[in-house]
Design a protein around this motif. Structure first.
Motif, PDB file in Angstrom:
ATOM      1  N   VAL B  49     -34.600 -12.764   4.614  1.00 30.44           N
ATOM      2  CA  VAL B  49     -35.325 -12.451   3.386  1.00 30.44           C
ATOM      3  C   VAL B  49     -35.304 -13.662   2.462  1.00 30.44           C
ATOM      4  CG1 VAL B  49     -35.452 -10.866   1.444  1.00 30.44           C
ATOM      5  CG2 VAL B  49     -34.513 -10.093   3.615  1.00 30.44           C
ATOM      6  N   ARG B  50     -36.432 -13.907   1.804  1.00 30.44           N
ATOM      7  CA  ARG B  50     -36.457 -15.000   0.842  1.00 30.44           C
ATOM      8  C   ARG B  50     -36.286 -14.424  -0.561  1.00 30.44           C
ATOM      9  NH1 ARG B  50     -40.894 -18.545   2.787  1.00 30.44           N
ATOM     10  NH2 ARG B  50     -39.355 -19.200   4.304  1.00 30.44           N
ATOM     11  N   ALA B  52     -35.139 -15.556  -4.935  1.00 30.65           N
ATOM     12  CA  ALA B  52     -34.695 -16.521  -5.940  1.00 30.65           C
ATOM     13  C   ALA B  52     -33.354 -16.049  -6.486  1.00 30.65           C
ATOM     14  CB  ALA B  52     -35.726 -16.610  -7.056  1.00 30.65           C
ATOM     15  N   ARG B  57     -29.263 -15.019 -16.026  1.00 30.84           N
ATOM     16  CA  ARG B  57     -30.687 -14.811 -16.344  1.00 30.84           C
ATOM     17  C   ARG B  57     -31.512 -16.096 -16.384  1.00 30.84           C
ATOM     18  NH1 ARG B  57     -31.207  -8.898 -18.716  1.00 30.84           N
ATOM     19  NH2 ARG B  57     -29.220  -8.198 -17.897  1.00 30.84           N
ATOM     20  N   LYS B  58     -31.027 -17.118 -15.693  1.00 29.08           N
ATOM     21  CA  LYS B  58     -31.829 -18.328 -15.524  1.00 29.08           C
ATOM     22  C   LYS B  58     -31.958 -18.607 -14.035  1.00 29.08           C
ATOM     23  CE  LYS B  58     -31.265 -20.993 -19.712  1.00 29.08           C
ATOM     24  NZ  LYS B  58     -30.170 -20.896 -20.670  1.00 29.08           N
ATOM     25  N   ILE B  59     -33.183 -18.851 -13.578  1.00 31.06           N
ATOM     26  CA  ILE B  59     -33.393 -19.174 -12.165  1.00 31.06           C
ATOM     27  C   ILE B  59     -32.737 -20.525 -11.877  1.00 31.06           C
ATOM     28  CG2 ILE B  59     -35.134 -19.754 -10.415  1.00 31.06           C
ATOM     29  CD1 ILE B  59     -35.241 -16.811 -11.092  1.00 31.06           C
ATOM     30  N   HIS B  61     -32.088 -23.580  -8.903  1.00 27.94           N
ATOM     31  CA  HIS B  61     -32.562 -24.098  -7.621  1.00 27.94           C
ATOM     32  C   HIS B  61     -31.515 -24.973  -6.936  1.00 27.94           C
ATOM     33  CE1 HIS B  61     -36.435 -22.531  -8.749  1.00 27.94           C
ATOM     34  NE2 HIS B  61     -36.531 -23.323  -9.793  1.00 27.94           N
ATOM     35  N   GLU B  62     -30.529 -25.408  -7.699  1.00 26.97           N
ATOM     36  CA  GLU B  62     -29.479 -26.273  -7.147  1.00 26.97           C
ATOM     37  C   GLU B  62     -28.182 -25.477  -7.105  1.00 26.97           C
ATOM     38  OE1 GLU B  62     -30.377 -29.359  -6.361  1.00 26.97           O
ATOM     39  OE2 GLU B  62     -32.356 -29.322  -7.312  1.00 26.97           O
ATOM     40  N   GLU B  71     -23.276 -13.567 -14.280  1.00 27.08           N
ATOM     41  CA  GLU B  71     -24.128 -12.482 -13.800  1.00 27.08           C
ATOM     42  C   GLU B  71     -25.160 -13.098 -12.850  1.00 27.08           C
ATOM     43  OE1 GLU B  71     -26.740  -9.144 -16.081  1.00 27.08           O
ATOM     44  OE2 GLU B  71     -27.354 -11.227 -16.301  1.00 27.08           O
ATOM     45  N   ALA B  73     -28.240 -12.636 -10.101  1.00 26.26           N
ATOM     46  CA  ALA B  73     -29.289 -11.715  -9.650  1.00 26.26           C
ATOM     47  C   ALA B  73     -30.018 -12.321  -8.459  1.00 26.26           C
ATOM     48  CB  ALA B  73     -30.273 -11.437 -10.780  1.00 26.26           C
ATOM     49  N   LEU B  75     -33.453 -12.133  -6.525  1.00 29.66           N
ATOM     50  CA  LEU B  75     -34.783 -11.648  -6.889  1.00 29.66           C
ATOM     51  C   LEU B  75     -35.837 -12.028  -5.844  1.00 29.66           C
ATOM     52  CD1 LEU B  75     -34.340 -13.017 -10.494  1.00 29.66           C
ATOM     53  CD2 LEU B  75     -34.347 -10.585  -9.936  1.00 29.66           C
ATOM     54  N   PRO B  76     -36.207 -11.103  -4.980  1.00 26.46           N
ATOM     55  CA  PRO B  76     -37.249 -11.413  -3.986  1.00 26.46           C
ATOM     56  C   PRO B  76     -38.643 -11.300  -4.612  1.00 26.46           C
ATOM     57  CG  PRO B  76     -36.517  -9.164  -3.715  1.00 26.46           C
ATOM     58  CD  PRO B  76     -35.708  -9.731  -4.852  1.00 26.46           C
ATOM     59  N   PRO B  77     -39.629 -11.977  -4.017  1.00 27.82           N
ATOM     60  CA  PRO B  77     -40.997 -11.808  -4.519  1.00 27.82           C
ATOM     61  C   PRO B  77     -41.551 -10.445  -4.100  1.00 27.82           C
ATOM     62  CG  PRO B  77     -40.997 -13.194  -2.562  1.00 27.82           C
ATOM     63  CD  PRO B  77     -39.557 -12.880  -2.856  1.00 27.82           C
TER      64      PRO B  77
END
Lengths: 365, 81
Positions: B49-50, B52, B57-59, B61-62, B71, B73, B75-77
């Motif tokens: 599964v892909r 984010a 509460r901040k996406i 990428h690293e 906290e 999360a 979060l899949p599309p």
């Protein structure tokens, strides 16, 4: 007294806000579970021009959530039915029915004619394509999507924000990762709620009232009525994933990343043939499997097409059928993957389906 | 010696479905890379599964450091309309 008196009375909104709405042109991609509430409320708010792009027809299982349609509309094109119904109710808005699916050939010229795009489509290829097109054309995009009991909303605007859908999800998931609504269940009120949030964000983008969900994604869960908002940070690979210009956009193969074959019914195939006469109805049974059964069909056996399908004109909509719908589905996937055809359908159940022309001639003479 | 915290995770959509719950917890990890490793070990189905990842509460990428009160999360599309 105007139909919009009660919103003109609002502090911050006023006559100036109404004027902005009446001059705005909004494109709604997908007139389904999300699109229907978006359309109804943007029209009621007095948005001056609304384009409705959807190449699909109404089916019975749509009716629990696609509230612009009733049982009499089954089999008819959504974009045209939606426009007709909305014109009756909202005389202040000009509606344009665009009864086709967006593809790399028509997306840019369609989107360019509008000020804001609302994406309520039901598949990843369209979502990524609309995102990339909006970024190229610098148009604000109000995105909404649902999965079972959950929904998400986000606003992307290259002019005012710093992120796109690809900063959240750089590449589309593999097919099957996140099935669409026709494969999973969905309760009608959920796209209703998410669609109305998209309509609200659209009104904010147009009028400047409040702060749109720019560079943020808002998740909603129906079961516990909870919201979860996250801030989107730029992804280092996002830019590289997007086409750099219009020529690169036209060369993209969005469907490849997440292809899925669309099954349609005989009645829907008939409607498509009437609506788009260039559609090719292909009988892919082998020669020895019996005579031709449909006046519009062309016999093109699967064994031949698997060897060489280059005789089929590129980008012509294709509708395939066989005896039971299994081989046509497989071949439709192969043809779609080739990238030469963006619209390939397989007729569900093939000639064994109760609606097939064979059964018709048996039961009705 | 520092004790590594237990991280609470919120799972959304198909991630919650595959993991069997929308609330998960992972112990003994101090950044998002270790967290993913442990998560995949506990729930192998999530590898397919892909999604984010958001930390507070901040996406992100690293690889991002985690504290006990972080906290997280998953979060899949969504694609449905």
């Amino acid at each position: 007294m105007s139909a919009f008196q009660r919103q003109i009375l609002l502090p911050d909104f006023g006559a100036a806000g109404q004027e902005k709405l009446s001059r705005a042109r909004v494109l709604v991609v997908g007139a389904g579970g999300l699109g229907c509430p978006v359309l109804l409320y943007l029209a009621a708010a007095g948005v001056g021009g609304i384009g409705i792009v959807d190449g699909d027809t109404v089916s019975e299982s749509n009716l629990n959530r696609q509230v612009l349609y009733g049982p009499d509309d089954i089999g008819l094109p959504k974009a045209e039915i939606a426009a007709r119904r909305l014109r009756e109710q909202f005389p202040n808005t000009e509606f344009e029915a665009l009864p086709f699916f967006m593809d790399v050939e028509n997306a840019l010229e369609t989107i360019a004619r509008f000020d804001v795009v609302v994406d309520g489509s039901d598949n990843f290829p369209t979502r990524y394509m609309v995102n990339d097109a909006c970024y190229l054309l610098q148009k604000p995009l109000v995105q909404g999507a649902v999965y079972q009991y959950e929904g998400q909303v986000a606003v992307f605007d290259a002019q005012r924000g710093r992120s796109t859908y690809r900063d959240l999800y750089p590449v589309p998931p593999a097919a099957g990762d996140a099935p669409n609504c026709s494969e999973t269940g969905v309760l009608g009120v959920l796209p209703g709620i998410i669609g109305l949030m998209q309509a609200a964000e659209t009104i904010k983008c147009i009028t400047g009232v409040g702060q749109p969900l720019l560079d943020k994604a808002l998740f909603y869960h129906f079961k516990n009525a909870s919201f979860f908002e996250v801030e989107i940070a730029p992804h280092p690979d996002a830019q590289a994933m997007m086409p750099a210009n219009e020529a690169a956009f036209r060369a993209m193969h969005y469907a490849d990343a997440c292809e899925r074959v669309q099954d349609i019914l005989w009645t829907e195939a008939q409607a498509l043939l009437e609506r788009r006469p260039e559609t090719l109805l292909l009988d892919i049974r082998e020669e020895e499997e019996g005579p031709n059964v449909h006046v519009r069909s062309r016999r093109w056996p699967m064994s031949r097409l698997l060897q060489d399908a280059s005789e089929l004109t590129a980008d012509m909509p294709l509708v395939l059928f066989c005896r039971s719908g299994v081989r046509s589905r497989h071949l439709a996937g192969v043809l779609q993957k080739s990238g030469r055809h963006t619209q390939v359908y397989s007729i569900e159940g093939g000639l064994q389906h109760p609606l097939s022309p064979i059964h018709h001639s048996v039961t009705h003479g | 010696m520092t004790t590594q915290p237990t991280i609470q995770l919120l799972a959304f959509g198909i991630v919650a479905e595959k993991a069997g719950s929308s609330r998960l917890s992972i112990s003994g990890v101090s950044d998002t890379e270790q967290l993913l490793e442990a998560l995949y070990q506990q729930h192998p189905a999530l590898r397919e599964v892909r999604f984010a990842i958001a930390v507070n509460r901040k996406i992100v990428h690293e690889n991002t450091p985690l504290q006990a009160d972080s906290e997280v999360a998953l979060l899949p599309p969504f694609s449905g309309g």
